[in-house]
Design a protein around this motif. Sequence first.
Motif, PDB file in Angstrom:
ATOM      1  N   VAL A 130       0.859  -1.172   0.000  1.00 27.45           N
ATOM      2  CA  VAL A 130       0.000   0.000   0.000  1.00 27.45           C
ATOM      3  C   VAL A 130       0.895   1.223   0.000  1.00 27.45           C
ATOM      4  O   VAL A 130       1.683   1.416   0.919  1.00 27.45           O
ATOM      5  N   VAL A 131       0.804   2.014  -1.041  1.00 30.48           N
ATOM      6  CA  VAL A 131       1.614   3.223  -1.130  1.00 30.48           C
ATOM      7  C   VAL A 131       0.662   4.384  -1.367  1.00 30.48           C
ATOM      8  O   VAL A 131       0.234   4.635  -2.486  1.00 30.48           O
ATOM      9  N   HIS A 132       0.281   5.056  -0.291  1.00 31.82           N
ATOM     10  CA  HIS A 132      -0.581   6.217  -0.399  1.00 31.82           C
ATOM     11  C   HIS A 132      -0.535   7.002   0.905  1.00 31.82           C
ATOM     12  O   HIS A 132       0.044   6.583   1.876  1.00 31.82           O
ATOM     13  N   ARG A 133      -1.190   8.114   0.874  1.00 30.30           N
ATOM     14  CA  ARG A 133      -1.284   8.937   2.078  1.00 30.30           C
ATOM     15  C   ARG A 133      -2.539   8.542   2.845  1.00 30.30           C
ATOM     16  O   ARG A 133      -3.549   8.183   2.246  1.00 30.30           O
ATOM     17  N   SER A 134      -2.457   8.624   4.157  1.00 31.66           N
ATOM     18  CA  SER A 134      -3.640   8.318   4.947  1.00 31.66           C
ATOM     19  C   SER A 134      -3.675   9.187   6.193  1.00 31.66           C
ATOM     20  O   SER A 134      -2.629   9.585   6.720  1.00 31.66           O
ATOM     21  N   ASN A 135      -4.872   9.479   6.637  1.00 34.91           N
ATOM     22  CA  ASN A 135      -5.108  10.189   7.882  1.00 34.91           C
ATOM     23  C   ASN A 135      -5.890   9.268   8.800  1.00 34.91           C
ATOM     24  O   ASN A 135      -6.821   8.593   8.360  1.00 34.91           O
ATOM     25  N   GLU A 136      -5.530   9.269  10.068  1.00 37.81           N
ATOM     26  CA  GLU A 136      -6.173   8.403  11.037  1.00 37.81           C
ATOM     27  C   GLU A 136      -6.455   9.198  12.304  1.00 37.81           C
ATOM     28  O   GLU A 136      -5.657  10.044  12.711  1.00 37.81           O
ATOM     29  N   LEU A 137      -7.585   8.921  12.923  1.00 41.01           N
ATOM     30  CA  LEU A 137      -7.974   9.569  14.168  1.00 41.01           C
ATOM     31  C   LEU A 137      -8.277   8.480  15.183  1.00 41.01           C
ATOM     32  O   LEU A 137      -8.916   7.478  14.844  1.00 41.01           O
ATOM     33  N   GLY A 138      -7.818   8.651  16.417  1.00 46.78           N
ATOM     34  CA  GLY A 138      -8.048   7.620  17.413  1.00 46.78           C
ATOM     35  C   GLY A 138      -7.567   8.027  18.786  1.00 46.78           C
ATOM     36  O   GLY A 138      -7.560   9.211  19.136  1.00 46.78           O
ATOM     37  N   PHE A 139      -7.144   7.029  19.547  1.00 49.16           N
ATOM     38  CA  PHE A 139      -6.688   7.217  20.923  1.00 49.16           C
ATOM     39  C   PHE A 139      -5.327   6.565  21.087  1.00 49.16           C
ATOM     40  O   PHE A 139      -5.059   5.514  20.522  1.00 49.16           O
ATOM     41  N   ASN A 140      -4.474   7.200  21.874  1.00 45.65           N
ATOM     42  CA  ASN A 140      -3.135   6.685  22.114  1.00 45.65           C
ATOM     43  C   ASN A 140      -2.839   6.752  23.604  1.00 45.65           C
ATOM     44  O   ASN A 140      -3.248   7.697  24.287  1.00 45.65           O
ATOM     45  N   ILE A 173       6.357   1.063  26.531  1.00 50.26           N
ATOM     46  CA  ILE A 173       5.289   0.342  25.848  1.00 50.26           C
ATOM     47  C   ILE A 173       4.197   1.356  25.530  1.00 50.26           C
ATOM     48  O   ILE A 173       3.716   2.057  26.421  1.00 50.26           O
ATOM     49  N   GLU A 174       3.828   1.432  24.274  1.00 46.68           N
ATOM     50  CA  GLU A 174       2.816   2.377  23.803  1.00 46.68           C
ATOM     51  C   GLU A 174       1.746   1.581  23.056  1.00 46.68           C
ATOM     52  O   GLU A 174       2.038   0.552  22.461  1.00 46.68           O
ATOM     53  N   THR A 175       0.517   2.067  23.065  1.00 48.37           N
ATOM     54  CA  THR A 175      -0.543   1.404  22.321  1.00 48.37           C
ATOM     55  C   THR A 175      -1.538   2.435  21.797  1.00 48.37           C
ATOM     56  O   THR A 175      -1.632   3.537  22.331  1.00 48.37           O
ATOM     57  N   GLY A 176      -2.261   2.059  20.770  1.00 48.71           N
ATOM     58  CA  GLY A 176      -3.242   2.970  20.206  1.00 48.71           C
ATOM     59  C   GLY A 176      -4.271   2.255  19.356  1.00 48.71           C
ATOM     60  O   GLY A 176      -4.060   1.125  18.902  1.00 48.71           O
ATOM     61  N   LEU A 177      -5.402   2.924  19.147  1.00 47.25           N
ATOM     62  CA  LEU A 177      -6.466   2.437  18.300  1.00 47.25           C
ATOM     63  C   LEU A 177      -6.849   3.575  17.374  1.00 47.25           C
ATOM     64  O   LEU A 177      -7.227   4.653  17.847  1.00 47.25           O
TER      65      LEU A 177
END
Length: 166
Positions: free
Chosen positions: A29-39, A158-162
Motif C-alpha cells: 500500500v503506497v498512499h497517504r492516509s489520515n487516522e484519528l483515534g486514541f493513544n 510500551i505504547e498502544t493505540g487504536l
Amino acid sequence: MKTLTSLFFALFFLTTVSLNAQNADNNDVVHRSNELGFNIGSTTGMGLAFRHWSNKFGVQLAAIPIKANDFQFVSGGLTGLYSITNKKYHRFFLYLGNHVLITNDQFFYEDEVQSEIKYNVGFGTGFEVGKSVRFNIMLGYGAYNILGGSDYKLLPAIETGLYFKL
C-alpha cells in the motif's frame, strides 16, 4: 493464413497478459492516509490522537487536557514515524516519541499548589494491524523526566493505540 496466424497470436498474447495481471500478488500500500483515534504511551503521549502517513514517513499528535478545581493534567505528544513495511492489513514501523506532561495538584491538607513538568523521549519499533480500524503496539526504550536533573530514569517503553482511517 498470415492474418489468421497473426490474429491467433494477438489473442493469445492479450489473454495471457490479462490472466497473469489478475494473479499478481502485490498488496503493498503506497498512499497517504489520515487516522484519528486514541493513544496511550509514556513517550508518545496520551489522549485523542491524529496520525498522518505520507508514503514511508508519518507524524502522530496526541493530547488530552484535564482541568478541575484542584487538579490539572495536560499530556501532549509529538511522534515521528518511519514505515518499514506497509501491507493491506498490517504495518511495521519505527518511532521517535516526545511527550510533555504537566500536572498541578492542590491537596486538601495543603495550601500550596504542587506543579510538575516532565519531558519524556523514546524510540523503538511498532506494529499495527487492521484495515479501516487499526490497532497498534509500540515497544522501545525511553528516557523519562530528562529535564528533572538527577531524577531522570531510563526504562523500557510500551505504547498502544487504536486508530480509525478517515
